[in-house]
Each structure stands twice: as structure tokens, then as C-alpha cells.
Scaffold this active site. Sequence first.
Site, PDB file in Angstrom:
ATOM      1  N   CYS A 126       3.541  13.284  -8.184  1.00 19.86           N
ATOM      2  CA  CYS A 126       2.593  14.201  -8.815  1.00 19.86           C
ATOM      3  C   CYS A 126       1.380  13.411  -9.322  1.00 19.86           C
ATOM      4  O   CYS A 126       1.530  12.415 -10.022  1.00 19.86           O
ATOM      5  CB  CYS A 126       3.268  14.932  -9.970  1.00 19.86           C
ATOM      6  SG  CYS A 126       2.091  15.820 -11.008  1.00 19.86           S
ATOM      7  N   CYS A 172       1.579  13.977 -13.610  1.00 22.16           N
ATOM      8  CA  CYS A 172       2.630  13.402 -14.457  1.00 22.16           C
ATOM      9  C   CYS A 172       3.390  12.268 -13.771  1.00 22.16           C
ATOM     10  O   CYS A 172       4.269  11.657 -14.367  1.00 22.16           O
ATOM     11  CB  CYS A 172       3.594  14.489 -14.935  1.00 22.16           C
ATOM     12  SG  CYS A 172       4.685  15.097 -13.638  1.00 22.16           S
ATOM     13  N   HIS A 202       0.812  -1.229   0.000  1.00 17.69           N
ATOM     14  CA  HIS A 202       0.000   0.000   0.000  1.00 17.69           C
ATOM     15  C   HIS A 202       0.843   1.276   0.000  1.00 17.69           C
ATOM     16  O   HIS A 202       0.367   2.325   0.411  1.00 17.69           O
ATOM     17  CB  HIS A 202      -0.964  -0.013   1.196  1.00 17.69           C
ATOM     18  CG  HIS A 202      -2.022  -1.077   1.089  1.00 17.69           C
ATOM     19  ND1 HIS A 202      -2.740  -1.543   2.174  1.00 17.69           N
ATOM     20  CD2 HIS A 202      -2.488  -1.764   0.016  1.00 17.69           C
ATOM     21  CE1 HIS A 202      -3.598  -2.472   1.774  1.00 17.69           C
ATOM     22  NE2 HIS A 202      -3.461  -2.632   0.467  1.00 17.69           N
ATOM     23  N   CYS A 246       3.541  20.216  -8.513  1.00 14.32           N
ATOM     24  CA  CYS A 246       4.605  19.797  -9.424  1.00 14.32           C
ATOM     25  C   CYS A 246       4.877  20.931 -10.413  1.00 14.32           C
ATOM     26  O   CYS A 246       4.023  21.795 -10.609  1.00 14.32           O
ATOM     27  CB  CYS A 246       4.091  18.565 -10.159  1.00 14.32           C
ATOM     28  SG  CYS A 246       5.161  17.932 -11.439  1.00 14.32           S
ATOM     29  N   GLY A 270      -1.137  -9.027  12.862  1.00 12.08           N
ATOM     30  CA  GLY A 270      -1.724  -7.705  13.116  1.00 12.08           C
ATOM     31  C   GLY A 270      -2.480  -7.112  11.954  1.00 12.08           C
ATOM     32  O   GLY A 270      -2.387  -5.920  11.694  1.00 12.08           O
TER      33      GLY A 270
HETATM   34  C1  BJW Z   1      -2.841  -6.351  16.827  1.00 10.41           C
HETATM   35  C2  BJW Z   1      -2.214  -5.535  17.793  1.00 10.41           C
HETATM   36  C3  BJW Z   1      -1.008  -6.023  18.387  1.00 10.41           C
HETATM   37  C4  BJW Z   1      -3.999  -4.519  17.056  1.00 10.41           C
HETATM   38  N1  BJW Z   1      -0.527  -7.216  18.010  1.00 10.41           N
HETATM   39  N2  BJW Z   1      -2.353  -7.527  16.503  1.00 10.41           N
HETATM   40  C5  BJW Z   1     -12.763  -7.887  -3.051  1.00 10.41           C
HETATM   41  C6  BJW Z   1     -13.787  -8.008  -2.140  1.00 10.41           C
HETATM   42  C7  BJW Z   1     -14.299  -6.880  -1.487  1.00 10.41           C
HETATM   43  C8  BJW Z   1     -13.793  -5.610  -1.757  1.00 10.41           C
HETATM   44  C9  BJW Z   1     -12.791  -5.501  -2.660  1.00 10.41           C
HETATM   45  C10 BJW Z   1     -12.268  -6.615  -3.283  1.00 10.41           C
HETATM   46  N3  BJW Z   1     -11.252  -6.208  -4.110  1.00 10.41           N
HETATM   47  C11 BJW Z   1     -11.117  -4.874  -3.997  1.00 10.41           C
HETATM   48  C12 BJW Z   1     -12.040  -4.407  -3.131  1.00 10.41           C
HETATM   49  C13 BJW Z   1     -12.214  -2.971  -2.759  1.00 10.41           C
HETATM   50  C14 BJW Z   1     -11.257  -2.516  -1.681  1.00 10.41           C
HETATM   51  C15 BJW Z   1     -11.499  -3.380  -0.438  1.00 10.41           C
HETATM   52  O1  BJW Z   1     -10.790  -4.288  -0.124  1.00 10.41           O
HETATM   53  N4  BJW Z   1     -12.526  -3.024   0.322  1.00 10.41           N
HETATM   54  C16 BJW Z   1     -12.902  -3.785   1.521  1.00 10.41           C
HETATM   55  C17 BJW Z   1     -12.464  -3.001   2.775  1.00 10.41           C
HETATM   56  C18 BJW Z   1     -14.383  -3.998   1.501  1.00 10.41           C
HETATM   57  N5  BJW Z   1      -9.877  -2.603  -2.130  1.00 10.41           N
HETATM   58  C19 BJW Z   1      -9.297  -1.640  -2.837  1.00 10.41           C
HETATM   59  O2  BJW Z   1      -9.908  -0.649  -3.190  1.00 10.41           O
HETATM   60  C20 BJW Z   1      -7.843  -1.850  -3.219  1.00 10.41           C
HETATM   61  N6  BJW Z   1      -7.640  -1.631  -4.601  1.00 10.41           N
HETATM   62  C21 BJW Z   1      -8.125  -2.441  -5.550  1.00 10.41           C
HETATM   63  O3  BJW Z   1      -8.783  -3.406  -5.270  1.00 10.41           O
HETATM   64  O4  BJW Z   1      -7.792  -2.075  -6.837  1.00 10.41           O
HETATM   65  C22 BJW Z   1      -8.467  -2.729  -7.907  1.00 10.41           C
HETATM   66  C23 BJW Z   1      -9.591  -1.804  -8.330  1.00 10.41           C
HETATM   67  C24 BJW Z   1      -9.281  -0.712  -9.103  1.00 10.41           C
HETATM   68  C25 BJW Z   1     -10.323   0.120  -9.555  1.00 10.41           C
HETATM   69  C26 BJW Z   1     -11.643  -0.141  -9.163  1.00 10.41           C
HETATM   70  C27 BJW Z   1     -11.925  -1.232  -8.340  1.00 10.41           C
HETATM   71  C28 BJW Z   1     -10.881  -2.084  -7.945  1.00 10.41           C
HETATM   72  C29 BJW Z   1      -6.959  -0.813  -2.528  1.00 10.41           C
HETATM   73  C30 BJW Z   1      -6.970  -0.932  -1.049  1.00 10.41           C
HETATM   74  C31 BJW Z   1      -6.149   0.192  -0.441  1.00 10.41           C
HETATM   75  C32 BJW Z   1      -6.224   0.203   1.073  1.00 10.41           C
HETATM   76  N7  BJW Z   1      -5.682   1.431   1.558  1.00 10.41           N
HETATM   77  C33 BJW Z   1      -5.527   1.629   2.995  1.00 10.41           C
HETATM   78  C34 BJW Z   1      -4.945   3.049   3.202  1.00 10.41           C
HETATM   79  C35 BJW Z   1      -3.474   3.058   2.803  1.00 10.41           C
HETATM   80  C36 BJW Z   1      -2.808   4.336   3.021  1.00 10.41           C
HETATM   81  C37 BJW Z   1      -2.832   4.800   4.447  1.00 10.41           C
HETATM   82  O5  BJW Z   1      -2.338   4.118   5.374  1.00 10.41           O
HETATM   83  O6  BJW Z   1      -3.347   5.869   4.641  1.00 10.41           O
HETATM   84  O7  BJW Z   1      -4.605   0.661   3.528  1.00 10.41           O
HETATM   85  S1  BJW Z   1      -7.008   1.350   3.926  1.00 10.41           S
HETATM   86  C38 BJW Z   1      -6.209   0.610   5.309  1.00 10.41           C
HETATM   87  O8  BJW Z   1      -6.597  -0.781   5.439  1.00 10.41           O
HETATM   88  C39 BJW Z   1      -4.715   0.593   4.969  1.00 10.41           C
HETATM   89  C40 BJW Z   1      -4.294  -0.744   5.488  1.00 10.41           C
HETATM   90  O9  BJW Z   1      -3.078  -1.157   4.883  1.00 10.41           O
HETATM   91  C41 BJW Z   1      -5.465  -1.619   5.161  1.00 10.41           C
HETATM   92  C42 BJW Z   1      -5.542  -2.900   5.963  1.00 10.41           C
HETATM   93  O10 BJW Z   1      -5.728  -2.624   7.319  1.00 10.41           O
HETATM   94  P1  BJW Z   1      -4.962  -3.500   8.415  1.00 10.41           P
HETATM   95  O11 BJW Z   1      -3.519  -3.311   8.306  1.00 10.41           O
HETATM   96  O12 BJW Z   1      -5.467  -4.887   8.385  1.00 10.41           O
HETATM   97  O13 BJW Z   1      -5.397  -2.744   9.766  1.00 10.41           O
HETATM   98  P2  BJW Z   1      -6.716  -2.932  10.659  1.00 10.41           P
HETATM   99  O14 BJW Z   1      -6.826  -1.734  11.522  1.00 10.41           O
HETATM  100  O15 BJW Z   1      -7.891  -3.270   9.833  1.00 10.41           O
HETATM  101  O16 BJW Z   1      -6.409  -4.206  11.562  1.00 10.41           O
HETATM  102  C43 BJW Z   1      -5.446  -4.179  12.604  1.00 10.41           C
HETATM  103  C44 BJW Z   1      -5.398  -5.552  13.248  1.00 10.41           C
HETATM  104  O17 BJW Z   1      -4.352  -5.581  14.195  1.00 10.41           O
HETATM  105  C45 BJW Z   1      -6.697  -5.907  14.010  1.00 10.41           C
HETATM  106  O18 BJW Z   1      -7.104  -7.203  13.615  1.00 10.41           O
HETATM  107  C46 BJW Z   1      -6.276  -5.887  15.485  1.00 10.41           C
HETATM  108  O19 BJW Z   1      -6.943  -6.870  16.261  1.00 10.41           O
HETATM  109  C47 BJW Z   1      -4.796  -6.210  15.376  1.00 10.41           C
HETATM  110  N8  BJW Z   1      -3.915  -5.695  16.462  1.00 10.41           N
HETATM  111  N9  BJW Z   1      -2.923  -4.413  17.995  1.00 10.41           N
HETATM  112  C48 BJW Z   1      -1.186  -7.975  17.121  1.00 10.41           C
HETATM  113  N10 BJW Z   1      -0.326  -5.307  19.364  1.00 10.41           N
HETATM  114 ZN    ZN Z   2       3.568  16.703 -12.546  1.00  8.66          ZN
END
Ligand code: BJW
Ligand code: ZN
Length: 245
Positions: free
Chosen positions: A125, A128, A117, A145, A184
Site C-alpha cells: 500500500c 500505510c 530494485h 488497501c 548484463g
Molecule cells: C546482455 C544480454 C545478454 C543484453 N547477455 N548482456 C548518481 C549519479 C547520477 C544519477 C543518480 C545518482 N544517484 C541517484 C541517481 C538518480 C537515479 C539514477 O541512477 N539515474 C541515472 C539513470 C541517471 N537513481 C535513482 O533514482 C535510484 N534511487 C536513488 O538514488 O535514491 C536516492 C534518492 C532519493 C530521493 C531523491 C534523490 C535520490 C533508484 C533507481 C531505481 C531504478 N529503477 C528501475 C526500474 C525498477 C522497476 C522495474 O523494473 O520496473 O530499475 S530503472 C531500470 O534500470 C531498472 C533496472 O534495474 C535498472 C538498471 O538497468 P539494467 O539492469 O542495467 O538494464 P539495461 O537495459 O540498462 O542494460 C542491459 C544490459 O544488458 C546492456 O548493457 C546490454 O548490452 C546487456 N545485454 N542482452 C549479456 N544476453
Molecule cells: Zn494502506
Amino acid sequence: MNIDQSLIEKLINARSIVFFTGAGISAESGIPTFRGKDGIWNKLKPEELANFGAFMKNPDMVWEWYNHRKKIIHESQPNQGHITIAELQNFFDVTVVTQNIDNLHRRAGSKKIFELHGNIERNYCAECKKFYNEELDFSSGVPKCFCGGLIRPDVVWFGEFLPEAQFEGGEKAAKNSDIFFIVGTSAVVYPAAGLVSTAKQSGATLVEINIGETEISSSADYSFFGKAGSVLPKILHEYKSSVKQ
Ligand code: BJW
Ligand code: ZN
């Protein structure tokens, strides 16, 4: 918490191990997760921040959010979870496939990393695609840019494609892994979460480390419900004690 001896035996026979990580591994470094009780999405709406349309509509607000997170990240340090994964490189072919943008795996010393991610340290930019990785100047608003396009953080927002080489690298590592650790992450964001089934279908042993149950808990071969910063050092300790004997 006991670490199963059968897992230690699997580790002794393993060559290639993958750590698929999410926000939870950095929680103990003081970086908020997204979902759950204290998650970012409890207070802020992802659709208002983590998508390109939102950025074009209100770039100041989106940048304010990223600059705030950047500050937290810069003030944080890798924790025992990141450090243990880096130390495991002394014993295995370790690949980190992370959804995190915080650079903490690299700062802990991990070498082979696929960032699904993006990375908050980089910017580009929106028009571009030229990269701007130096410190940006916000004194006259959102930086632009030379082509006039707005500069954005190099992170993957909802609806955007994942960087191809990073995803392909992660997929290949998942397919080749003997043991696939899921640490996590809530494993709800695709296509990243799909790597868990890719690994399973390729015959990897799935080991989940999380403070609670997730979408993939039922398909894991081993689940450790605890903090990554405590469970990972325990696994390393048990492994080291077993190989010494
Ligand atoms: C601990 C702990 C400790 C706490 N020890 N554990 C198929 C099915 C359904 C939907 C889709 C699909 N394919 C695509 C989609 C759409 C969408 C999606 O997945 N949506 C679902 C949410 C419904 N996906 C996308 O849009 C992706 N792109 C894509 O598919 O492109 C193709 C496309 C193009 C054009 C049109 C359509 C499709 C892109 C996804 C981008 C995600 N971006 C983010 C932001 C990134 C930038 C930023 O940080 O600002 O990424 S969202 C956010 O979620 C971030 C994370 O990387 C990501 C995952 O979250 P993560 O890391 O799992 O965190 P949490 O908070 O959810 O979980 C934390 C865990 O830790 C918990 O379980 C706690 O219990 C645990 N924990 N302390 C151990 N100490
Ligand atoms: Zn540019």
C-alpha cells in the site's frame, strides 16, 4: 571465445564470488531489457512510468505496464546464465546482487540473493505500506488497501530509496568478494552501479559479461563480450576441467 587461464586460477583460489546482475541476464529468457536497441525505454518514457508521481497521476497506466511485464515474466524460465550461477554454489560462497525484479535467480536455485530494485511478485500500500502479495483483483480498477491507499508493485522507482537491508547486504558482499562478476547491466543506474567501484576498491577482481561495452568496461580486469547464457557455462566448464586435473 577463450576463457583466460589466469581467471580460472583466480577462481581456483577464490572463496567468495558475487554476481551483480541486470536486465541482460534475463534477455535470453525473453524478458526485454531497458536500454539499448530493443530496450523498453526506446518505446516508453521512464519518467512517465517508473516514478511515484507518474503512478499517482495515472495508476491505471502504470499498473497496465506492470501487469503486462508480470505476464511475460510468469511465462518465462530461468536460462543457462541463471542456472550456471546457481550451480556455482556447489563450489563457492556465491552471492547474487540483482537489479532485476523478475525472481529468475531464485527460480534457478540461487540461495543468497539481494534484490536492489524490489520484486514484481510483491505489492504494498502506497499509504500505510501494508504488503499484499496475493493475486490482486483489478476488476473494479486499481486495487486499494483497507486504509484507502492505492496498492503499488514493490519495485524501486527513480527518486526512491533502495531497500536498506538489501543494499547493505549487497555492499557487504561486494566488499568481501574475491571475484565480482558484472553480468548484463549497463551500470548507469545509481546507487546500484556504485557497487562495482566498492568491489574494486576492496580488491576484488572485476569480470564483466555483456554483449557490448558499458560504462564500467574500462575498469574491468576481464571482459567477455557475449551472451551471459553462453559465457557463464563456458567459465564453469573451464573451471571444472581445471579442478579435475
Ligand atoms: C546482455 C544480454 C545478454 C543484453 N547477455 N548482456 C548518481 C549519479 C547520477 C544519477 C543518480 C545518482 N544517484 C541517484 C541517481 C538518480 C537515479 C539514477 O541512477 N539515474 C541515472 C539513470 C541517471 N537513481 C535513482 O533514482 C535510484 N534511487 C536513488 O538514488 O535514491 C536516492 C534518492 C532519493 C530521493 C531523491 C534523490 C535520490 C533508484 C533507481 C531505481 C531504478 N529503477 C528501475 C526500474 C525498477 C522497476 C522495474 O523494473 O520496473 O530499475 S530503472 C531500470 O534500470 C531498472 C533496472 O534495474 C535498472 C538498471 O538497468 P539494467 O539492469 O542495467 O538494464 P539495461 O537495459 O540498462 O542494460 C542491459 C544490459 O544488458 C546492456 O548493457 C546490454 O548490452 C546487456 N545485454 N542482452 C549479456 N544476453
Ligand atoms: Zn494502506
